[in-house]
Motif scaffolding. Structure first.
Motif, PDB file in Angstrom:
ATOM      1  N   LEU A 127      16.601   4.008  30.103  1.00  0.00           N
ATOM      2  CA  LEU A 127      15.222   4.601  29.824  1.00  0.00           C
ATOM      3  C   LEU A 127      16.343   5.652  30.076  1.00  0.00           C
ATOM      4  O   LEU A 127      15.642   6.649  29.335  1.00  0.00           O
ATOM      5  CB  LEU A 127      14.506   4.057  30.841  1.00  0.00           C
ATOM      6  CG  LEU A 127      14.034   2.863  30.231  1.00  0.00           C
ATOM      7  CD1 LEU A 127      12.213   2.763  31.560  1.00  0.00           C
ATOM      8  CD2 LEU A 127      13.282   2.752  28.968  1.00  0.00           C
ATOM      9  N   GLY A 128      16.978   6.143  31.285  1.00  0.00           N
ATOM     10  CA  GLY A 128      17.734   7.277  31.850  1.00  0.00           C
ATOM     11  C   GLY A 128      18.541   7.963  30.889  1.00  0.00           C
ATOM     12  O   GLY A 128      18.214   9.217  29.648  1.00  0.00           O
ATOM     13  N   ILE A 129      19.113   7.165  29.541  1.00  0.00           N
ATOM     14  CA  ILE A 129      20.166   7.542  29.046  1.00  0.00           C
ATOM     15  C   ILE A 129      19.301   7.204  27.772  1.00  0.00           C
ATOM     16  O   ILE A 129      19.289   8.970  27.034  1.00  0.00           O
ATOM     17  CB  ILE A 129      21.216   6.023  28.506  1.00  0.00           C
ATOM     18  CG1 ILE A 129      21.781   5.839  29.739  1.00  0.00           C
ATOM     19  CG2 ILE A 129      21.434   6.397  27.269  1.00  0.00           C
ATOM     20  CD1 ILE A 129      23.323   4.723  29.748  1.00  0.00           C
ATOM     21  N   ALA A 130      18.547   6.687  27.223  1.00  0.00           N
ATOM     22  CA  ALA A 130      17.446   7.431  26.013  1.00  0.00           C
ATOM     23  C   ALA A 130      16.902   8.992  27.026  1.00  0.00           C
ATOM     24  O   ALA A 130      17.273   8.869  25.740  1.00  0.00           O
ATOM     25  CB  ALA A 130      16.531   6.252  26.254  1.00  0.00           C
ATOM     26  N   ARG A 131      16.150   8.612  27.694  1.00  0.00           N
ATOM     27  CA  ARG A 131      15.350   9.942  28.095  1.00  0.00           C
ATOM     28  C   ARG A 131      16.188  11.423  27.627  1.00  0.00           C
ATOM     29  O   ARG A 131      15.939  12.123  27.401  1.00  0.00           O
ATOM     30  CB  ARG A 131      15.666  10.227  29.418  1.00  0.00           C
ATOM     31  CG  ARG A 131      14.387  11.317  29.509  1.00  0.00           C
ATOM     32  CD  ARG A 131      12.863  11.815  29.131  1.00  0.00           C
ATOM     33  NE  ARG A 131      12.964  12.353  27.600  1.00  0.00           N
ATOM     34  CZ  ARG A 131      11.797  12.502  27.498  1.00  0.00           C
ATOM     35  NH1 ARG A 131      10.794  11.067  27.389  1.00  0.00           N
ATOM     36  NH2 ARG A 131      12.095  13.333  26.153  1.00  0.00           N
ATOM     37  N   GLY A 132      17.477  10.664  28.248  1.00  0.00           N
ATOM     38  CA  GLY A 132      18.689  11.743  27.951  1.00  0.00           C
ATOM     39  C   GLY A 132      19.241  12.377  26.629  1.00  0.00           C
ATOM     40  O   GLY A 132      19.287  13.298  25.498  1.00  0.00           O
ATOM     41  N   ALA A 133      18.830  10.992  25.679  1.00  0.00           N
ATOM     42  CA  ALA A 133      19.729  11.351  24.023  1.00  0.00           C
ATOM     43  C   ALA A 133      18.622  12.019  23.526  1.00  0.00           C
ATOM     44  O   ALA A 133      18.760  12.557  22.519  1.00  0.00           O
ATOM     45  CB  ALA A 133      19.956   9.986  23.885  1.00  0.00           C
ATOM     46  N   ILE A 134      17.364  11.875  23.768  1.00  0.00           N
ATOM     47  CA  ILE A 134      15.742  12.749  22.615  1.00  0.00           C
ATOM     48  C   ILE A 134      16.553  14.189  23.685  1.00  0.00           C
ATOM     49  O   ILE A 134      16.120  14.831  22.625  1.00  0.00           O
ATOM     50  CB  ILE A 134      14.711  11.776  23.659  1.00  0.00           C
ATOM     51  CG1 ILE A 134      14.553  10.438  23.359  1.00  0.00           C
ATOM     52  CG2 ILE A 134      13.777  13.218  23.452  1.00  0.00           C
ATOM     53  CD1 ILE A 134      13.141   9.635  23.458  1.00  0.00           C
ATOM     54  N   GLY A 135      16.472  13.977  24.691  1.00  0.00           N
ATOM     55  CA  GLY A 135      16.856  15.967  25.484  1.00  0.00           C
ATOM     56  C   GLY A 135      17.907  16.041  24.477  1.00  0.00           C
ATOM     57  O   GLY A 135      17.795  17.602  23.831  1.00  0.00           O
TER      58      GLY A 135
END
Length: 143
Positions: free
Chosen positions: A40-48
Motif C-alpha cells: 500500500l505504501g508503494i502504491a501511495r508513492g506510485a500515485i504521487g
C-alpha cells in the motif's frame, strides 16, 4: 548481533510478553499487517510519482502535459479510489481483529479470516494500481 532476551518479543509464543493489546494478539496476525502495509505504501508513492510526472511530461509529439488529458485524470482518480478502498478495508479489518482479541470464540476466528482477506486485497490492489499507472504513463514511465 546479540539481542538480550528481555528486548525481544517471541514471534510464535502464544503467551503475551506484555499486557498491551498488540502483545495479546497472535504474532502471525500482527505480522500480516506489516506485510500488507508495504505494498500500500508503494502504491501511495506510485500515485504521487505519477502525478508529479504528469505535471511535467507529455506524450511524444504532443505539446500537452499528461495532467491535462482526461484519461490521465481518470486514471489518477481510479488509482486514488482503489488505494483508499483497500486501505479502509485493511483498517476496518484491523480494528475488528483488535476488538475481537479479548472476546475470542467465533468472532475472533472470523476477524482473523477477514484480516487475512483484507491484507491480500491490499497487496493485490496495490499491484493493480502500480500497473495501471505505469500503463497510463506509457513509455515516459521508464524515465
Amino acid at each position: 548481533m546479540f539481542v538480550p532476551a528481555a528486548h525481544v518479543h517471541p514471534f510464535l509464543e502464544l503467551r503475551p510478553s506484555d499486557p498491551g493489546l498488540v502483545y495479546r494478539m497472535l504474532p502471525v496476525s500482527v505480522f500480516a499487517w506489516t506485510i500488507s502495509a508495504v505494498p500500500l505504501g508503494i502504491a501511495r508513492g506510485a500515485i504521487g510519482a505519477f502525478v508529479a510526472l504528469a505535471s511535467r511530461k507529455g506524450r511524444v509529439g504532443s505539446p500537452a502535459l499528461l495532467r491535462d488529458r482526461e484519461l490521465v485524470q481518470a486514471t489518477v482518480g481510479r488509482a486514488e479510489a482503489m488505494y483508499r478502498a483497500a486501505r479502509a478495508f485493511l483498517v476496518d479489518a484491523m480494528t475488528e481483529l483488535m476488538a475481537a482479541t479479548d472476546i475470542g470464540g467465533e468472532r475472533l476466528v472470523k476477524a482473523r479470516a477477514i484480516s487475512r482477506m483484507a491484507g491480500t486485497c491490499a497487496a493485490e490492489t496495490a499491484v493493480s494500481i502500480v500497473d495501471m499507472l505505469a500503463a497510463g504513463a506509457g513509455a515516459v514511465s521508464i524515465f
